[in-house]
Design a protein around this motif. Structure first.
Motif, PDB file in Angstrom:
ATOM      1  N   TYR A 121       0.862  -1.181   0.000  1.00 37.22           N
ATOM      2  CA  TYR A 121       0.000   0.000   0.000  1.00 37.22           C
ATOM      3  C   TYR A 121       0.896   1.226   0.000  1.00 37.22           C
ATOM      4  O   TYR A 121       1.783   1.359   0.852  1.00 37.22           O
ATOM      5  CB  TYR A 121      -0.917   0.017   1.225  1.00 37.22           C
ATOM      6  N   ILE A 122       0.675   2.115  -0.972  1.00 38.32           N
ATOM      7  CA  ILE A 122       1.429   3.363  -1.035  1.00 38.32           C
ATOM      8  C   ILE A 122       0.465   4.521  -1.236  1.00 38.32           C
ATOM      9  O   ILE A 122      -0.640   4.334  -1.759  1.00 38.32           O
ATOM     10  CB  ILE A 122       2.503   3.355  -2.158  1.00 38.32           C
ATOM     11  N   ARG A 123       0.897   5.683  -0.797  1.00 40.69           N
ATOM     12  CA  ARG A 123       0.128   6.910  -1.035  1.00 40.69           C
ATOM     13  C   ARG A 123       1.064   8.100  -0.899  1.00 40.69           C
ATOM     14  O   ARG A 123       2.127   7.998  -0.288  1.00 40.69           O
ATOM     15  CB  ARG A 123      -1.052   7.031  -0.086  1.00 40.69           C
ATOM     16  N   PHE A 182      -1.666  -1.570  -3.899  1.00 38.14           N
ATOM     17  CA  PHE A 182      -2.737  -0.572  -3.852  1.00 38.14           C
ATOM     18  C   PHE A 182      -2.082   0.801  -3.753  1.00 38.14           C
ATOM     19  O   PHE A 182      -1.238   1.028  -2.881  1.00 38.14           O
ATOM     20  CB  PHE A 182      -3.649  -0.801  -2.641  1.00 38.14           C
ATOM     21  N   LYS A 183      -2.472   1.725  -4.638  1.00 36.71           N
ATOM     22  CA  LYS A 183      -1.892   3.066  -4.646  1.00 36.71           C
ATOM     23  C   LYS A 183      -2.998   4.106  -4.520  1.00 36.71           C
ATOM     24  O   LYS A 183      -3.888   4.184  -5.361  1.00 36.71           O
ATOM     25  CB  LYS A 183      -1.109   3.319  -5.935  1.00 36.71           C
ATOM     26  N   GLU A 184      -2.907   4.902  -3.473  1.00 31.61           N
ATOM     27  CA  GLU A 184      -3.872   5.986  -3.243  1.00 31.61           C
ATOM     28  C   GLU A 184      -3.519   7.158  -4.152  1.00 31.61           C
ATOM     29  O   GLU A 184      -2.347   7.432  -4.396  1.00 31.61           O
ATOM     30  CB  GLU A 184      -3.804   6.418  -1.773  1.00 31.61           C
ATOM     31  N   ARG A 193     -10.059   7.690   1.357  1.00 34.45           N
ATOM     32  CA  ARG A 193      -8.954   6.795   1.018  1.00 34.45           C
ATOM     33  C   ARG A 193      -9.543   5.467   0.540  1.00 34.45           C
ATOM     34  O   ARG A 193      -9.569   4.475   1.240  1.00 34.45           O
ATOM     35  CB  ARG A 193      -8.033   6.637   2.218  1.00 34.45           C
ATOM     36  N   THR A 194     -10.031   5.507  -0.676  1.00 33.49           N
ATOM     37  CA  THR A 194     -10.756   4.362  -1.238  1.00 33.49           C
ATOM     38  C   THR A 194      -9.865   3.138  -1.421  1.00 33.49           C
ATOM     39  O   THR A 194     -10.335   2.005  -1.250  1.00 33.49           O
ATOM     40  CB  THR A 194     -11.397   4.742  -2.588  1.00 33.49           C
ATOM     41  N   LEU A 214       0.152   4.435   6.210  1.00 28.47           N
ATOM     42  CA  LEU A 214      -1.037   3.633   6.504  1.00 28.47           C
ATOM     43  C   LEU A 214      -2.104   4.399   7.271  1.00 28.47           C
ATOM     44  O   LEU A 214      -3.288   4.256   6.990  1.00 28.47           O
ATOM     45  CB  LEU A 214      -0.630   2.383   7.297  1.00 28.47           C
ATOM     46  N   ALA A 215      -1.702   5.203   8.238  1.00 23.97           N
ATOM     47  CA  ALA A 215      -2.669   5.836   9.130  1.00 23.97           C
ATOM     48  C   ALA A 215      -2.436   7.337   9.224  1.00 23.97           C
ATOM     49  O   ALA A 215      -1.322   7.816   9.066  1.00 23.97           O
ATOM     50  CB  ALA A 215      -2.568   5.213  10.520  1.00 23.97           C
ATOM     51  N   ASP A 216      -3.534   8.064   9.499  1.00 22.08           N
ATOM     52  CA  ASP A 216      -3.467   9.516   9.643  1.00 22.08           C
ATOM     53  C   ASP A 216      -3.572   9.967  11.094  1.00 22.08           C
ATOM     54  O   ASP A 216      -3.439  11.144  11.388  1.00 22.08           O
ATOM     55  CB  ASP A 216      -4.601  10.178   8.852  1.00 22.08           C
ATOM     56  N   SER A 217      -3.863   9.036  11.979  1.00 20.76           N
ATOM     57  CA  SER A 217      -4.001   9.383  13.396  1.00 20.76           C
ATOM     58  C   SER A 217      -3.721   8.136  14.224  1.00 20.76           C
ATOM     59  O   SER A 217      -3.732   7.010  13.703  1.00 20.76           O
ATOM     60  CB  SER A 217      -5.418   9.886  13.695  1.00 20.76           C
ATOM     61  N   LEU A 218      -3.481   8.360  15.499  1.00 22.56           N
ATOM     62  CA  LEU A 218      -3.278   7.221  16.392  1.00 22.56           C
ATOM     63  C   LEU A 218      -4.525   6.346  16.452  1.00 22.56           C
ATOM     64  O   LEU A 218      -4.434   5.123  16.478  1.00 22.56           O
ATOM     65  CB  LEU A 218      -2.898   7.704  17.787  1.00 22.56           C
TER      66      LEU A 218
END
Length: 187
Positions: A5-7, A28-30, A38-39, A62-66
């Motif tokens: 997974y990359i973005r 999977f590429k965002e 983030r589909t 992978l994540a935007d917040s804790l």
């Protein structure tokens, strides 16, 4: 199966430096670095199954917040998925085995990364939409009035603030800018 997974992230907005040396069954590429919509991540989380492995360059990909990280880690634990965080050289299993001090230090640093990532992409999106960033400048007429009041030496800083709405710190910043401009003109 092995998934990647990359973005776009702050340090790699074109995704050219993520997971280059690894092979995956599916990558999977965002399309964007923003937290919403983030589909590809949603599709990935619906696809992975027991004993699958997921590779990401780092936790901020992978994540935007804790909270989101905890939700994904819980999902991975429930579905028996191994998540590899390449930069951190961790997996979701090694994170769970860390001491309290290691975890607190790790998560404090991670929170800083999340904030940096979020604010960078939010500012970029606002600029692309033509929105003005930062505080609006004071009007020239208002500044000239504040300068003349200050230069007359008959008004207090409080008086200047009451009349013009310009605070002491803002007035001093503008005065510093003015003196720099005046000294540049003399040279």
């Amino acid at each position: 199966m092995k998934y990647g997974y990359i973005r776009p992230i702050v340090q790699d907005q074109q995704c050219t430096h993520q997971l280059n040396e690894l092979f995956f069954d599916t990558l999977f590429k965002e399309a964007h670095g923003l937290a919403k919509k983030r589909t590809e991540l949603e599709q990935l989380l619906m696809t992975v199954q027991k004993d699958d492995e997921l590779f990401v360059q780092n936790i901020a990909v992978l994540a935007d917040s804790l909270q989101q990280l905890l939700d994904i880690l819980r999902l991975a634990e429930r579905d028996q998925i191994t998540i590899h965080f390449v930069d951190e050289q961790l997996t979701n299993q090694t994170i769970q085995k860390a001491s309290l001090l290691q975890s607190a230090t790790f998560f404090a640093d991670l929170q800083s990364k999340f904030l940096s990532h979020s604010s960078t992409f939010t500012l970029q999106a606002a600029k692309q939409q033509g929105k003005s960033i930062g505080r609006p400048r004071k009007t020239d007429a208002n500044l000239e009035l504040a300068f003349s009041m200050y230069d007359s030496k008959t008004y207090t800083l409080y008086d200047i603030k009451e009349v013009t709405g310009i605070s002491k710190s803002t007035l001093y910043r503008y005065l510093d800018d003015r003196s720099t401009l005046l000294s540049d003109d003399k040279e």
